[in-house]
Design an enzyme around this catalytic site. Structure first.
Site, mmCIF file in Angstrom:
data_model
loop_
_atom_site.group_PDB
_atom_site.id
_atom_site.type_symbol
_atom_site.label_atom_id
_atom_site.label_comp_id
_atom_site.label_asym_id
_atom_site.label_seq_id
_atom_site.Cartn_x
_atom_site.Cartn_y
_atom_site.Cartn_z
ATOM 1 N N TYR A 38 -14.758 17.413 -16.504
ATOM 2 C CA TYR A 38 -15.169 16.014 -16.580
ATOM 3 C C TYR A 38 -16.326 15.759 -15.598
ATOM 4 O O TYR A 38 -16.274 16.214 -14.452
ATOM 5 C CB TYR A 38 -13.952 15.156 -16.220
ATOM 6 C CG TYR A 38 -14.244 13.691 -16.089
ATOM 7 C CD1 TYR A 38 -14.548 12.932 -17.215
ATOM 8 C CD2 TYR A 38 -14.221 13.061 -14.850
ATOM 9 C CE1 TYR A 38 -14.820 11.587 -17.095
ATOM 10 C CE2 TYR A 38 -14.492 11.713 -14.733
ATOM 11 C CZ TYR A 38 -14.790 10.988 -15.865
ATOM 12 O OH TYR A 38 -15.064 9.657 -15.741
ATOM 13 N N ASP A 82 -5.938 19.643 -15.136
ATOM 14 C CA ASP A 82 -6.243 18.284 -15.605
ATOM 15 C C ASP A 82 -5.816 18.206 -17.071
ATOM 16 O O ASP A 82 -6.416 18.835 -17.941
ATOM 17 C CB ASP A 82 -7.746 18.015 -15.444
ATOM 18 C CG ASP A 82 -8.116 16.574 -15.767
ATOM 19 O OD1 ASP A 82 -7.391 15.932 -16.565
ATOM 20 O OD2 ASP A 82 -9.135 16.084 -15.247
ATOM 21 N N ARG A 92 0.853 -1.198 0.000
ATOM 22 C CA ARG A 92 0.000 0.000 0.000
ATOM 23 C C ARG A 92 0.888 1.246 0.000
ATOM 24 O O ARG A 92 0.539 2.270 -0.575
ATOM 25 C CB ARG A 92 -0.955 0.027 1.205
ATOM 26 C CG ARG A 92 -1.866 1.240 1.104
ATOM 27 C CD ARG A 92 -2.909 1.484 2.201
ATOM 28 N NE ARG A 92 -3.081 0.486 3.188
ATOM 29 C CZ ARG A 92 -2.435 0.478 4.364
ATOM 30 N NH1 ARG A 92 -1.579 1.432 4.667
ATOM 31 N NH2 ARG A 92 -2.652 -0.485 5.220
ATOM 32 N N LYS A 150 -6.953 6.988 -19.844
ATOM 33 C CA LYS A 150 -7.206 7.501 -21.189
ATOM 34 C C LYS A 150 -5.951 7.362 -22.062
ATOM 35 O O LYS A 150 -5.462 6.272 -22.226
ATOM 36 C CB LYS A 150 -7.719 8.934 -21.095
ATOM 37 C CG LYS A 150 -8.782 9.145 -19.994
ATOM 38 C CD LYS A 150 -10.066 8.371 -20.222
ATOM 39 C CE LYS A 150 -10.992 8.305 -19.023
ATOM 40 N NZ LYS A 150 -11.315 9.573 -18.395
#
Ligand SMILES: *Cc1c(COP(=O)(O)O)cnc(C)c1O
Length: 356
Positions: free
Chosen positions: A77, A149, A25, A174
């Site tokens: 978005y 972004d 983690r 993406k």
């Protein structure tokens, strides 16, 4: 090739004595390789990856003290909009404006003491382009941190840190991964305190990504440059075809001279990308019929993969946005968004032509 360190834990030589990896983690060597790679792509000192683009946005929102004031581009978005307006509205104050309107932006910055300016450029889905250099300069004057972004352009076509941004975020899902088989997120920055704070939040809240996903993204990045070139070549041809079609009302593509911010796009990006938005003549009924008729384009959410995708933002990706807000940003029922893939462009043109 880097191995996939598919392990949750690492054997230690003596209590507390290890090679920097104790538990996955916190750290994992495959993830480290991807982070080094991503930092290099944006010319940044630090990169951190996470389980999804949205989990990185979540971590960033946790980094700012309660009641921070956040000014945000108005057509971000859909998932970012939902995160800000239905989850973090309980912790921070959000305001949404058209960040391409500099007079309004300056007025807002003067009148309020914002902590963060959140930009998405080009925006999603109306592809508005904010001048990053001009805007970050203005934000700096008022001591506002700028986050950009950069998902739609990828670092191949746009490098916001070099234009003055403090933090860049990406949905790795993406273009960066590019093969529609991984969900992932990343941020890049030159500020060590930002990296340290986000790493602590990630280690404490847990949205890390799997070593296998990190490995897949590393593999995808090998072809980022040639994929982006081909996405763009295909998109330019497709946008020009759509612009001439009698059943199309309007086409939005940053590489068309008709785009309102064509000059800014040309100056701050080294390419125009593979996303096209267009308005059909007609309404919801005509849009649905058109979307049912495409054969090569897959009717699906998401973008940036080698396969061409088509979608209806009002019903699909931006459904979480109230109708009134959608319409105020031009997101109407006859708007269609296309993620142009790397297939033979003649086939893509023929497909849209028969569906139209
Ligand atoms: C997809 C996307 C996100 C969210 O990323 P996920 O990986 O789906 O969580 C954020 N911003 C933009 C511009 C996107 O396209």
């Amino acid at each position: 090739m880097p191995p996939i360190y598919q392990t949750s834990t690492y054997a230690q030589e003596s209590p507390g004595k290890h090679l920097g990896y104790a538990y996955s983690r916190s750290h994992n060597p495959t993830r480290t390789r991807l982070e080094e790679n991503l930092a290099a792509l944006e010319n940044a000192k630090y990169a951190l990856i996470s389980a999804s683009g949205i989990s990185m946005n979540t971590m960033l929102m946790h980094m700012f003290p309660k009641d921070s004031k956040i000014l945000c581009s108005s057509d971000v978005y859909g998932g970012t909009y939902r995160l800000f307006t239905t989850v973090f509205n309980n912790y921070h104050q959000f305001e949404f404006i058209d960040t391409t309107d500099y007079k309004l932006l300056e007025k807002k910055l003067k009148a309020n003491d914002y902590d963060v300016l959140w930009l998405e450029t080009p925006t999603n889905p109306t592809l508005k382009i904010t001048d990053i250099k001009k805007t970050t300069k203005l934000a700096k004057k008022f001591q506002v941190k700028t986050i950009v972004d950069n998902t739609f352009m990828s670092p191949y076509f746009q490098k916001p840190l070099e234009l003055g941004a403090d933090i860049v975020v990406h949905s790795l899902t993406k273009y960066i991964n590019g093969h529609s088989d991984v969900i992932g997120g990343a941020m890049m920055t030159n500020e060590q305190n930002v990296y340290d704070a986000l790493w602590k939040i990630q280690n404490s809240t847990g949205p890390t990504s799997s070593p296998f996903d990190a490995w897949l993204v590393l593999r995808g990045i090998k072809t980022l440059a040639i994929r982006m070139e081909r996405h763009e070549q295909n998109a330019i041809k497709l946008a020009k075809f759509l612009e001439k079609h009698p059943k199309v009302e309007k086409v939005i593509y940053p590489g068309l001279k008709s785009h309102p911010q064509y000059k800014i796009a040309k100056a701050q990006m080294s390419g125009f990308g593979g996303m096209i938005t267009f308005y059909l003549k007609g309404g919801l009924k005509e849009s649905k019929r058109f979307l049912e008729k495409v054969k090569i384009f897959a009717l699906a959410e998401s973008l940036g993969g080698v396969e061409s995708l088509i979608e209806h933002p009002a019903i699909m990706t931006h459904a979480s946005m109230p109708k009134k807000v959608r319409e105020s940003i031009g997101l109407t029922d006859n708007l269609v968004r296309v993620s142009v893939g790397i297939e033979a462009v003649e086939d893509l043109i023929a497909d849209l032509n028969q569906a139209l």
